[in-house]
Write an enzyme that holds these catalytic residues in place. Structure first.
Site, mmCIF file in Angstrom:
data_model
loop_
_atom_site.group_PDB
_atom_site.id
_atom_site.type_symbol
_atom_site.label_atom_id
_atom_site.label_comp_id
_atom_site.label_asym_id
_atom_site.label_seq_id
_atom_site.Cartn_x
_atom_site.Cartn_y
_atom_site.Cartn_z
ATOM 1 C CG HIS A 103 83.105 25.260 11.459
ATOM 2 N ND1 HIS A 103 82.697 26.485 10.975
ATOM 3 C CD2 HIS A 103 82.083 24.408 11.193
ATOM 4 C CE1 HIS A 103 81.496 26.376 10.442
ATOM 5 N NE2 HIS A 103 81.098 25.115 10.556
ATOM 6 C CG ASP B 166 84.568 29.313 10.638
ATOM 7 O OD1 ASP B 166 85.377 28.378 10.455
ATOM 8 O OD2 ASP B 166 83.339 29.141 10.748
ATOM 9 C CB SER C 83 79.210 24.475 8.099
ATOM 10 O OG SER C 83 78.585 24.841 9.290
#
Length: 258
Positions: A65, A110, A204
């Site tokens: 992502h 992910d 992230s």
């Protein structure tokens, strides 16, 4: 009843590790400048947006992502305002995302593997972190780090990376906190049962390092950050080591585990 028992056991585990833990990433301590030589900072036209991990001189691992059409990666960075003499900047040459990923589900596979446009040279502030040789176990002490928000609600981004120790928790804890977390997702659950320590917005793609091994990628979490019943969710790196190694070896048709 089972969940209550799990939480009770985890609280005992957490208390046993309390003396080993540093301060919070949220409101906590600056990382030592020499402990994150593998940490990669991702920048685009709007500024810093994600982290990543250098696994060898030509390859970086991050979250899927974190993919963007136009970004650069900086290595050897500590303070975003003070230049290290050995900082190096690279562009992505190739990007690999699991071909069997469900793009409608952020938690599914992910992970993104990036080949750099030019190999990195090891230096005082730059060195790769190897892929894990074995999976982590519940109760492991894990290190989180990144330039993400250090406040849980209104985002406050530091100039330097912050670090903290958390623990690997039973997957049932995250499944209770996140109904959208399916059992088949290859993820790790990590945090502090009583809350207060967590990765947050901007972290992230960065690493979860358990007992010295690169075991997870920052993927998903609650807002506000640092909620005990909703720990952080991390992509399980060990489950993807074969896919990573096959791509590095040139087998770009390799598929990820289901």
């Amino acid at each position: 009843m089972v969940l209550i028992r799990v939480l009770a056991n985890l609280l005992i585990l957490q208390l046993s590790y309390a003396q080993k833990s540093s301060e919070l990433v949220i409101g906590g301590n600056e990382c030592d400048i020499n402990e994150h030589r593998f940490l990669v900072a991702f920048f685009n036209t709007t500024g810093f947006f994600c982290g990543g991990t250098l696994i060898n001189p030509e390859w970086v691992v991050t979250a899927a992502h974190c993919d963007s059409t136009d970004f650069q990666m900086q290595l050897g960075v500590h303070s975003k305002k003070v230049l290290n003499e050995d900082e190096q900047t690279r562009n992505p040459k190739e990007k690999f995302i699991c071909p069997n990923k469900n793009n409608n589900e952020v938690l599914d596979k992910d992970i993104m593997l990036i080949k750099l446009d030019k190999p990195i040279s090891n230096s005082k502030h730059i060195a790769p972190l190897s892929l894990p040789s074995s999976p982590p176990s519940v109760g492991s002490v894990c290190r989180i780090m990144g330039w993400g928000s250090i406040t849980p609600v209104k985002e406050t981004f530091p100039d330097v990376p912050y670090c903290a120790n958390i623990n690997l928790l039973d997957h049932a804890v995250c499944q209770a906190g996140y109904p959208e977390l399916l059992a088949e997702y290859r993820t790790l659950c990590a945090g502090i049962v009583q809350g207060g320590k967590d990765t947050c917005g901007g972290d992230s793609g960065g690493p979860l390092i358990c007992n010295g091994q690169f075991q997870g990628i920052v993927s998903y979490g609650a807002h506000p950050c640092g909620q005990g019943p909703k720990p952080g969710i991390y992509t399980n790196v060990f489950d993807y080591t074969d896919w990573i190694q096959r791509n590095i070896a040139g087998n770009t048709d390799a598929t990820c585990p289901p």
